[in-house]
Design an enzyme around this catalytic site. Structure first.
Site, PDB file in Angstrom:
ATOM      1  CD  GLU A 151      11.305   0.428   1.041  1.00 37.01           C
ATOM      2  OE1 GLU A 151      10.181   0.106   1.443  1.00 37.01           O
ATOM      3  OE2 GLU A 151      11.537   0.675  -0.176  1.00 37.01           O
ATOM      4  CG  HIS A 156       5.982  -2.757   2.573  1.00 37.89           C
ATOM      5  ND1 HIS A 156       6.621  -3.734   1.843  1.00 37.89           N
ATOM      6  CD2 HIS A 156       6.636  -1.597   2.284  1.00 37.89           C
ATOM      7  CE1 HIS A 156       7.600  -3.185   1.128  1.00 37.89           C
ATOM      8  NE2 HIS A 156       7.627  -1.899   1.384  1.00 37.89           N
ATOM      9  CG  HIS A 170      10.397   5.725  -1.536  1.00 36.26           C
ATOM     10  ND1 HIS A 170      11.532   4.962  -1.378  1.00 36.26           N
ATOM     11  CD2 HIS A 170       9.369   4.920  -1.153  1.00 36.26           C
ATOM     12  CE1 HIS A 170      11.204   3.748  -0.935  1.00 36.26           C
ATOM     13  NE2 HIS A 170       9.896   3.694  -0.782  1.00 36.26           N
ATOM     14  CG  HIS A 207       9.989  -2.958  -2.862  1.00 37.53           C
ATOM     15  ND1 HIS A 207      10.711  -3.367  -1.775  1.00 37.53           N
ATOM     16  CD2 HIS A 207       9.272  -1.882  -2.452  1.00 37.53           C
ATOM     17  CE1 HIS A 207      10.448  -2.569  -0.751  1.00 37.53           C
ATOM     18  NE2 HIS A 207       9.565  -1.657  -1.142  1.00 37.53           N
TER      19      HIS A 207
HETATM   20  C1  DHB Z   1       5.716   3.125  -2.796  1.00 35.60           C
HETATM   21  C2  DHB Z   1       7.022   2.685  -2.666  1.00 35.60           C
HETATM   22  C3  DHB Z   1       7.344   1.663  -1.764  1.00 35.60           C
HETATM   23  O1  DHB Z   1       8.616   1.203  -1.551  1.00 35.60           O
HETATM   24  C4  DHB Z   1       6.343   1.062  -1.025  1.00 35.60           C
HETATM   25  O2  DHB Z   1       6.673   0.044  -0.215  1.00 35.60           O
HETATM   26  C5  DHB Z   1       5.023   1.512  -1.116  1.00 35.60           C
HETATM   27  C6  DHB Z   1       4.708   2.536  -2.020  1.00 35.60           C
HETATM   28  C7  DHB Z   1       5.353   4.209  -3.752  1.00 35.60           C
HETATM   29  O3  DHB Z   1       6.251   4.823  -4.358  1.00 35.60           O
HETATM   30  O4  DHB Z   1       4.172   4.449  -3.963  1.00 35.60           O
HETATM   31 FE    FE Z   2       8.652  -0.305   0.160  1.00 39.96          FE
END
Ligand code: DHB
Ligand code: FE
Length: 283
Positions: A240, A59, A193, A12
Site C-alpha cells: 500500500e 479493499h 503489515h 488507514h
Molecule cells: C488492517 C490494515 C489495513 O490497511 C487494512 O486495509 C485492513 C486491516 C489491519 O491492520 O487490521
Molecule cells: Fe488497507
C-alpha cells in the site's frame, strides 16, 4: 490557478475508524496513536484546503475481482461510505469536485496514464479513516475530496515509480486548472503489515523508518524500489505504501517537514504519518 500546497500521508487501518466511531480514542491502547494526529488536526484548520486529492485503495468494496482498475479517478459529485460488513461508518458523505476531477482525468490521460473514470462508487475505510484522522468528527467534511483509487489488492500492482510519475502528472493537471483553489494531496495506506499467511502480523520498523527518511528527502531514489521488495520487507499489504509516492510526486522536490509520526501497533499494522508543505521553487 489551482495550487498544491501540501501533502499528508497516513495509514488507514479500519480499526482506527472503529475506535473513533465507538468513542475509544482515549483508551490506553489507542491514546498514543491519536495523540500523533493532534498536530495535523490543528494544522488543517489553518490551511483550509478547498480540495483534497485523496489517493487510497479500495479493499474489494467498490471493485471486486471482476473489475480491478489499476488507477481510477472518481468524478462524481458525492460518494457514500461503503458497507464493509458492519454497516457503513457513521461519517458524512464525501463531496467530490466533478470539474477539477474531470480536468485531472483529461490532463493525466493525455499524459499517457490510463485512468479509469468512475462516476458512482462507495468509499471504504481506505478513504474515510484518513478523513476522520485529519478532520475529526464534523457534521460535514470541510472540503471537497477527489478520490483516486490505486490497485494494491490484486496482482499485478503498479510500481512505485509509476505511482510517483502519476503524482507528477496530477500536479501538472492541478496547476493548469483555471480557478484559485488550495489543493492538498494525501497518500494513504501502509506502513508495514501483512494480514494473511504464515507471515501474518509482520512489522518491519527498520524498513518503515528508512521509507519515511527517503520519502521526505530522496523520493527519486525511493521511487526505484521494486514492488517485490515492498512485499518481502513490508509484507503483502505493505505494498500500500506505493500510494504515498503518488502524494510525494505531486509535491516539490523540496518540502518542509511539519510532522513525522510512527507508532506500532494499530491492529495488525505499523502506523506512519507525515505532513509535508511545499517549499516555493525558485525561478
Ligand atoms: C488492517 C490494515 C489495513 O490497511 C487494512 O486495509 C485492513 C486491516 C489491519 O491492520 O487490521
Ligand atoms: Fe488497507
Amino acid at each position: 490557478m489551482a495550487k498544491i500546497s501540501a501533502g499528508v500521508a497516513t495509514s488507514h487501518v479500519p480499526a482506527i475508524g472503529a475506535a473513533i466511531d465507538n468513542k475509544k480514542t482515549t483508551d490506553a491502547y489507542w491514546q498514543p496513536l491519536f495523540e500523533g494526529y493532534e498536530y495535523v488536526k490543528q494544522w488543517v484548520k489553518e490551511q483550509k484546503p478547498d480540495v483534497v486529492v485523496l489517493v487510497y485503495n479500495d479493499h474489494a468494496s467498490a471493485f471486486d475481482a471482476n473489475f480491478v482498475p489499476t488507477f481510477a479517478i472518481a468524478t462524481g459529485a458525492e460518494f457514500k461510505p461503503a458497507d464493509e460488513g458492519w454497516g457503513p461508518r457513521p461519517v458524512p458523505n464525501v463531496q467530490g469536485h466533478p470539474a477539477l476531477a474531470s480536468h485531472i482525468a483529461h490532463s493525466v490521460i493525455q499524459d499517457d496514464f490510463d485512468l479509469t473514470v468512475v462516476n458512482t462508487m462507495d468509499v471504504d475505510h481506505g478513504l474515510t479513516v484518513p478523513l476522520s484522522l485529519v478532520f475529526g468528527e464534523p457534521e460535514n467534511w470541510p472540503c471537497k475530496v477527489i478520490p483516486i483509487a490505486v490497485n494494491v489488492v490484486l496482482y499485478p500492482v503498479p510500481s512505485g515509480n509509476r505511482c510517483y510519475q502519476l503524482g507528477k502528472a496530477i500536479r501538472k493537471a492541478v496547476e493548469n486548472f483555471d480557478e484559485d483553489l488550495n489543493v492538498q494531496i494525501w497518500g494513504t495506506g501502509g506502513m508495514s503489515h501483512q494480514l494473511q499467511g504464515p507471515r501474518a502480523g509482520l512489522i518491519n520498523k527498520e524498513f518503515d523508518n528508512a521509507f519515511l527518511d527517503k520519502i521526505i528527502d530522496d523520493a527519486d531514489e525511493l521511487a526505484k524500489l521494486e514492488h517485490i521488495k515492498y512485499v518481502e520487507q513490508a509484507g503483502s499489504e505493505g505494498i500500500e505504501l506505493v500510494m504515498w509516492l503518488v502524494m510525494r510526486g505531486a509535491l516539490n522536490k523540496n518540502v518542509e517537514l511539519k510532522k513525522r509520526f510512527y507508532h506500532v501497533p494499530a491492529s495488525n499494522t505499523a502506523v506512519g504519518h507525515l505532513v509535508l508543505e511545499n517549499v516555493e521553487e525558485e525561478g
